[in-house]
Design an enzyme around this catalytic site. Structure first.
Site, short mmCIF file in Angstrom:
data_model
loop_
_atom_site.label_atom_id
_atom_site.label_comp_id
_atom_site.label_asym_id
_atom_site.label_seq_id
_atom_site.Cartn_x
_atom_site.Cartn_y
_atom_site.Cartn_z
N GLU A 44 -1.32 -12.39 6.82
CA GLU A 44 -0.77 -13.03 5.64
C GLU A 44 -0.16 -14.40 5.96
O GLU A 44 0.54 -14.53 6.97
CB GLU A 44 0.32 -12.11 5.09
CG GLU A 44 0.72 -12.33 3.67
CD GLU A 44 1.56 -11.19 3.14
OE1 GLU A 44 2.67 -11.45 2.65
OE2 GLU A 44 1.11 -10.03 3.22
N THR A 102 -0.22 -1.49 -0.66
CA THR A 102 0.98 -2.24 -1.04
C THR A 102 2.05 -2.09 0.03
O THR A 102 3.22 -2.37 -0.22
CB THR A 102 1.54 -1.76 -2.40
OG1 THR A 102 1.85 -0.36 -2.30
CG2 THR A 102 0.54 -1.98 -3.52
N GLY A 156 7.11 8.87 1.86
CA GLY A 156 8.52 8.57 1.75
C GLY A 156 8.90 8.31 0.31
O GLY A 156 8.25 8.82 -0.61
N ARG A 157 9.91 7.48 0.09
CA ARG A 157 10.39 7.23 -1.26
C ARG A 157 9.28 6.69 -2.17
O ARG A 157 9.08 7.18 -3.29
CB ARG A 157 11.54 6.21 -1.24
CG ARG A 157 12.82 6.68 -0.59
CD ARG A 157 13.89 5.62 -0.79
NE ARG A 157 15.14 5.90 -0.10
CZ ARG A 157 15.44 5.44 1.09
NH1 ARG A 157 14.59 4.65 1.73
NH2 ARG A 157 16.60 5.72 1.66
N ILE A 158 8.58 5.66 -1.71
CA ILE A 158 7.58 5.02 -2.56
C ILE A 158 6.38 5.94 -2.76
O ILE A 158 5.88 6.09 -3.89
CB ILE A 158 7.14 3.66 -1.96
CG1 ILE A 158 8.33 2.70 -1.93
CG2 ILE A 158 6.00 3.06 -2.78
CD1 ILE A 158 8.06 1.40 -1.20
N ARG A 182 1.95 -2.56 4.30
CA ARG A 182 1.90 -3.66 5.25
C ARG A 182 0.45 -3.89 5.65
O ARG A 182 -0.28 -2.94 5.93
CB ARG A 182 2.75 -3.35 6.49
CG ARG A 182 4.26 -3.44 6.25
CD ARG A 182 4.70 -4.88 6.03
NE ARG A 182 6.14 -5.01 5.83
CZ ARG A 182 6.74 -5.08 4.66
NH1 ARG A 182 6.01 -4.99 3.55
NH2 ARG A 182 8.05 -5.22 4.57
N HIS A 191 1.54 -10.57 -2.61
CA HIS A 191 2.69 -9.85 -2.07
C HIS A 191 3.87 -9.84 -3.06
O HIS A 191 4.95 -10.38 -2.79
CB HIS A 191 3.15 -10.45 -0.74
CG HIS A 191 3.89 -9.47 0.12
ND1 HIS A 191 3.78 -9.43 1.49
CD2 HIS A 191 4.76 -8.46 -0.20
CE1 HIS A 191 4.55 -8.46 1.97
NE2 HIS A 191 5.15 -7.86 0.96
#
Length: 330
Positions: free
Chosen positions: A266, A235, A154-156, A237, A284
């Site tokens: 987490e 980076t 996707g975008r990242i 989930r 995070h």
């Protein structure tokens, strides 16, 4: 009378000041708002700005009889029961796009730090252990010319790929939706099935949302496909990875190193990761630049205010957009 809004944690001051000019704001502290406080405060609120570690479920929404909108201060929104929110006509928004480049930068910081053992070397110097150059001192791994496998495009994921060109890397990607041949050629990337990504890549980086389908997508079986001298970066989930299995594979020398910004449970972290000499751990901070967090804040507030006015927010989550199409409203 101004609408009552709950903000579960403090955000950038300018954003809070702006929001306060439009609503009666009840803001939390710098720490995670505990469940009992959330449940007591939400009862009379019309709007909620939640964080990714706030569980916004049926119990919360049933207590909030006046709630019109939940604005999640994050891209991911797996912390919200969106289906139930739709059933109660409570809008749900997120902050997509705004943190793409910042998170891609952080991904590369982790790639470089993990492969070149930068945090470990920094600690070594600060402890006073550095006595001069040595031929075997902190031998890391080259990045230039290696194969980078991107899981989730996707975008990242695409922004991470663009940054790989300067390192002359072979960029492989997997996503449930494949690009056209023309797009792949323009971006200089090659599609592979997930198993092939794991087998072929020197560095694997994860950029998927957390959904029921992606939970433990990278389990022990799949992680075992990785090269013995490979590096894994997450980076996205934490629960996408079977963290305990990865920790054991690292300990057994079946994967060379790993870099994390997110964790399965987490803020708790597997002890084997904490003690591994080739693991880099971050708290995070993927979107943690002042500029990005400010933009996120204004985006969250903009969505919230539109929802409070009865307008359709620009950044509604996909499930709500589909619902509005079904109702013939967009």
């Amino acid at each position: 009378m101004k609408p009552k809004v709950l903000l579960t944690r403090k955000i950038i001051p300018e954003v809070m000041e702006y929001l306060s000019s439009y609503v009666e704001l009840d803001a939390g502290s710098d720490d995670v708002m505990d469940r009992s406080t959330l449940l007591s405060k939400i009862k009379d609120k019309e709007g909620l700005i939640s964080m990714l570690d706030d569980k916004i479920d049926k119990e919360v929404m049933d207590l909030a009889q006046h709630l019109k909108i939940i604005s999640n201060y994050a891209v991911g929104y797996n912390n919200i029961d969106v289906k139930y929110a739709i059933s109660k006509d409570i809008f749900v928004t997120n902050t997509p796009g705004v943190l793409t480049e910042t998170t891609a930068d952080l991904t590369w910081a982790l790639i470089l730090s993990t492969c070149r053992l930068i945090p470990q070397a920094d600690s070594f110097v600060r402890r006073g252990d550095f006595k001069g150059w040595g031929p075997l001192l902190f031998l890391g791994k080259d990045i230039y010319g290696k194969a980078l496998g991107i899981i989730g495009f996707g975008r990242i994921g695409r922004s991470v790929a663009k940054r790989a060109y300067g390192f002359n890397m072979k960029v492989l990607y997997w996503d449930k939706v494949r690009l056209s041949e023309k797009e792949e050629k323009e971006m200089g990337v090659e599609f592979r099935e997930l198993e092939a990504i794991l087998k072929e890549s020197d560095i694997v980086t994860i950029h998927l949302p957390l959904t029921p389908e992606t939970h433990h997508l990278l389990n022990r079986e799949k992680l075992s496909l990785m090269k013995k001298d490979s590096v894994l970066i997450n980076t996205a989930r934490g629960p996408i990875l079977e963290e305990k299995a990865l920790a054991e594979l690292l300990e057994q020398g079946k994967i060379w190193g790993a870099g994390f910004d997110v964790y399965e449970n987490e803020p708790e972290i597997e002890s084997k990761l904490l003690n591994h000499p080739r693991v880099v751990l971050l708290p995070h901070i993927g979107s943690a630049s002042y500029e990005t967090r400010k933009r996120m804040g204004f985006m969250a507030v903009d969505g919230l205010l539109k929802g409070l006015r009865g307008e359709i927010p620009d950044n509604l989550v996909d499930e709500w957009r589909e619902e509005l199409k079904r109702r013939g409203l967009i």
